[in-house]
Design a protein around this motif. Structure first.
Motif, mmCIF file in Angstrom:
data_model
loop_
_atom_site.group_PDB
_atom_site.id
_atom_site.type_symbol
_atom_site.label_atom_id
_atom_site.label_comp_id
_atom_site.label_asym_id
_atom_site.label_seq_id
_atom_site.Cartn_x
_atom_site.Cartn_y
_atom_site.Cartn_z
ATOM 1 N N THR A 1 0.835 -1.205 0.000
ATOM 2 C CA THR A 1 0.000 0.000 0.000
ATOM 3 C C THR A 1 0.862 1.244 0.000
ATOM 4 O OG1 THR A 1 -1.816 -1.134 1.125
ATOM 5 C CG2 THR A 1 -1.765 1.263 1.299
ATOM 6 N N VAL A 2 1.901 1.257 0.812
ATOM 7 C CA VAL A 2 2.822 2.399 0.849
ATOM 8 C C VAL A 2 3.526 2.542 -0.494
ATOM 9 C CG1 VAL A 2 4.921 3.311 1.905
ATOM 10 C CG2 VAL A 2 3.119 2.341 3.342
ATOM 11 N N ARG A 3 3.957 1.433 -1.074
ATOM 12 C CA ARG A 3 4.634 1.485 -2.383
ATOM 13 C C ARG A 3 3.725 2.077 -3.455
ATOM 14 N NH1 ARG A 3 6.321 -4.094 -0.950
ATOM 15 N NH2 ARG A 3 8.409 -3.881 -0.067
ATOM 16 N N ARG A 4 2.448 1.696 -3.448
ATOM 17 C CA ARG A 4 1.500 2.261 -4.429
ATOM 18 C C ARG A 4 1.343 3.760 -4.221
ATOM 19 N NH1 ARG A 4 -1.455 -2.450 -3.380
ATOM 20 N NH2 ARG A 4 -2.837 -1.288 -2.023
ATOM 21 N N GLY A 5 1.275 4.186 -2.972
ATOM 22 C CA GLY A 5 1.168 5.616 -2.686
ATOM 23 C C GLY A 5 2.394 6.385 -3.154
ATOM 24 N N ILE A 6 3.560 5.819 -2.922
ATOM 25 C CA ILE A 6 4.802 6.458 -3.366
ATOM 26 C C ILE A 6 4.835 6.535 -4.887
ATOM 27 C CG2 ILE A 6 7.317 6.160 -3.489
ATOM 28 C CD1 ILE A 6 7.106 4.984 -0.611
ATOM 29 N N SER B 1 2.332 6.776 -6.878
ATOM 30 C CA SER B 1 1.400 7.830 -7.288
ATOM 31 C C SER B 1 2.014 9.213 -7.111
ATOM 32 C CB SER B 1 0.101 7.745 -6.476
ATOM 33 O OG SER B 1 -0.577 6.554 -6.767
ATOM 34 N N VAL B 2 2.699 9.413 -6.007
ATOM 35 C CA VAL B 2 3.359 10.704 -5.759
ATOM 36 C C VAL B 2 4.436 10.947 -6.801
ATOM 37 C CG1 VAL B 2 4.832 11.954 -4.131
ATOM 38 C CG2 VAL B 2 2.800 10.759 -3.308
ATOM 39 N N ARG B 3 5.215 9.923 -7.103
ATOM 40 C CA ARG B 3 6.270 10.065 -8.122
ATOM 41 C C ARG B 3 5.674 10.416 -9.479
ATOM 42 N NH1 ARG B 3 9.570 4.994 -6.068
ATOM 43 N NH2 ARG B 3 11.004 6.075 -4.679
ATOM 44 N N ALA B 4 4.603 9.726 -9.855
ATOM 45 C CA ALA B 4 3.973 9.990 -11.150
ATOM 46 C C ALA B 4 3.459 11.418 -11.210
ATOM 47 C CB ALA B 4 2.835 8.996 -11.396
ATOM 48 N N ALA B 5 2.841 11.878 -10.140
ATOM 49 C CA ALA B 5 2.326 13.248 -10.105
ATOM 50 C C ALA B 5 3.468 14.260 -10.177
ATOM 51 C CB ALA B 5 1.488 13.473 -8.850
ATOM 52 N N ALA B 6 4.563 13.996 -9.461
ATOM 53 C CA ALA B 6 5.717 14.902 -9.487
ATOM 54 C C ALA B 6 6.358 14.929 -10.873
ATOM 55 C CB ALA B 6 6.737 14.490 -8.428
ATOM 56 N N ASP B 7 6.467 13.765 -11.510
ATOM 57 C CA ASP B 7 7.024 13.708 -12.868
ATOM 58 C C ASP B 7 6.153 14.495 -13.839
ATOM 59 O OD1 ASP B 7 9.131 12.132 -12.009
ATOM 60 O OD2 ASP B 7 8.263 10.250 -12.767
ATOM 61 N N TRP B 8 4.835 14.333 -13.716
ATOM 62 C CA TRP B 8 3.913 15.063 -14.582
ATOM 63 C C TRP B 8 4.081 16.568 -14.373
ATOM 64 C CZ3 TRP B 8 0.182 18.659 -13.654
ATOM 65 C CH2 TRP B 8 -0.617 19.020 -14.734
ATOM 66 N N PRO C 1 -6.379 9.486 -13.212
ATOM 67 C CA PRO C 1 -6.716 8.383 -12.307
ATOM 68 C C PRO C 1 -5.804 8.295 -11.088
ATOM 69 C CG PRO C 1 -6.639 7.634 -14.593
ATOM 70 C CD PRO C 1 -6.099 9.030 -14.561
ATOM 71 N N LEU C 2 -4.525 8.620 -11.261
ATOM 72 C CA LEU C 2 -3.607 8.590 -10.118
ATOM 73 C C LEU C 2 -4.034 9.575 -9.054
ATOM 74 C CD1 LEU C 2 -0.135 8.329 -11.873
ATOM 75 C CD2 LEU C 2 -1.283 6.579 -10.534
ATOM 76 N N LEU C 3 -4.422 10.771 -9.482
ATOM 77 C CA LEU C 3 -4.838 11.792 -8.524
ATOM 78 C C LEU C 3 -6.140 11.423 -7.833
ATOM 79 C CD1 LEU C 3 -3.944 15.029 -10.519
ATOM 80 C CD2 LEU C 3 -2.649 13.973 -8.665
ATOM 81 N N LYS C 4 -6.958 10.615 -8.495
ATOM 82 C CA LYS C 4 -8.210 10.157 -7.902
ATOM 83 C C LYS C 4 -7.999 8.931 -7.022
ATOM 84 C CE LYS C 4 -11.107 11.701 -11.707
ATOM 85 N NZ LYS C 4 -11.958 11.255 -12.816
ATOM 86 N N GLY C 5 -6.767 8.400 -7.022
ATOM 87 C CA GLY C 5 -6.475 7.224 -6.203
ATOM 88 C C GLY C 5 -6.859 5.919 -6.848
ATOM 89 N N GLU C 6 -6.979 5.923 -8.156
ATOM 90 C CA GLU C 6 -7.374 4.692 -8.877
ATOM 91 C C GLU C 6 -6.160 3.896 -9.285
ATOM 92 O OE1 GLU C 6 -9.812 6.050 -12.098
ATOM 93 O OE2 GLU C 6 -11.291 6.892 -10.747
#
Length: 56
Positions: free
Chosen positions: A19-24, A26-33, A51-56
């Motif tokens: 769960t923590v890895r998935r959250g990390i 998502s944060v990385r993807a958002a930061a890269d974007w 979808p990442l920002l929505k938590g999907e």
């Protein structure tokens, strides 16, 4: 960063670690974007980021 010292000695299940890895991820993807958007000057919401920002 105040949370990090409290994690010392904490044991996590494999599910919790995943769960923590998935959250990390998502944060990385958002930061890269965001970094790409700043460089390009284009701030339209990418189909992969939404979808990442929505938590999907």
């Amino acid at each position: 960063m105040r949370l990090v010292p409290r994690l010392r000695g904490q044991e996590f299940t494999e599910d919790e670690r995943e769960t923590v890895r998935r959250g990390i991820a998502s944060v990385r993807a958002a930061a890269d974007w965001l970094e790409s958007a700043i460089d390009a000057g284009v701030f339209t919401l990418d189909e992969q980021l939404a979808p990442l920002l929505k938590g999907e």
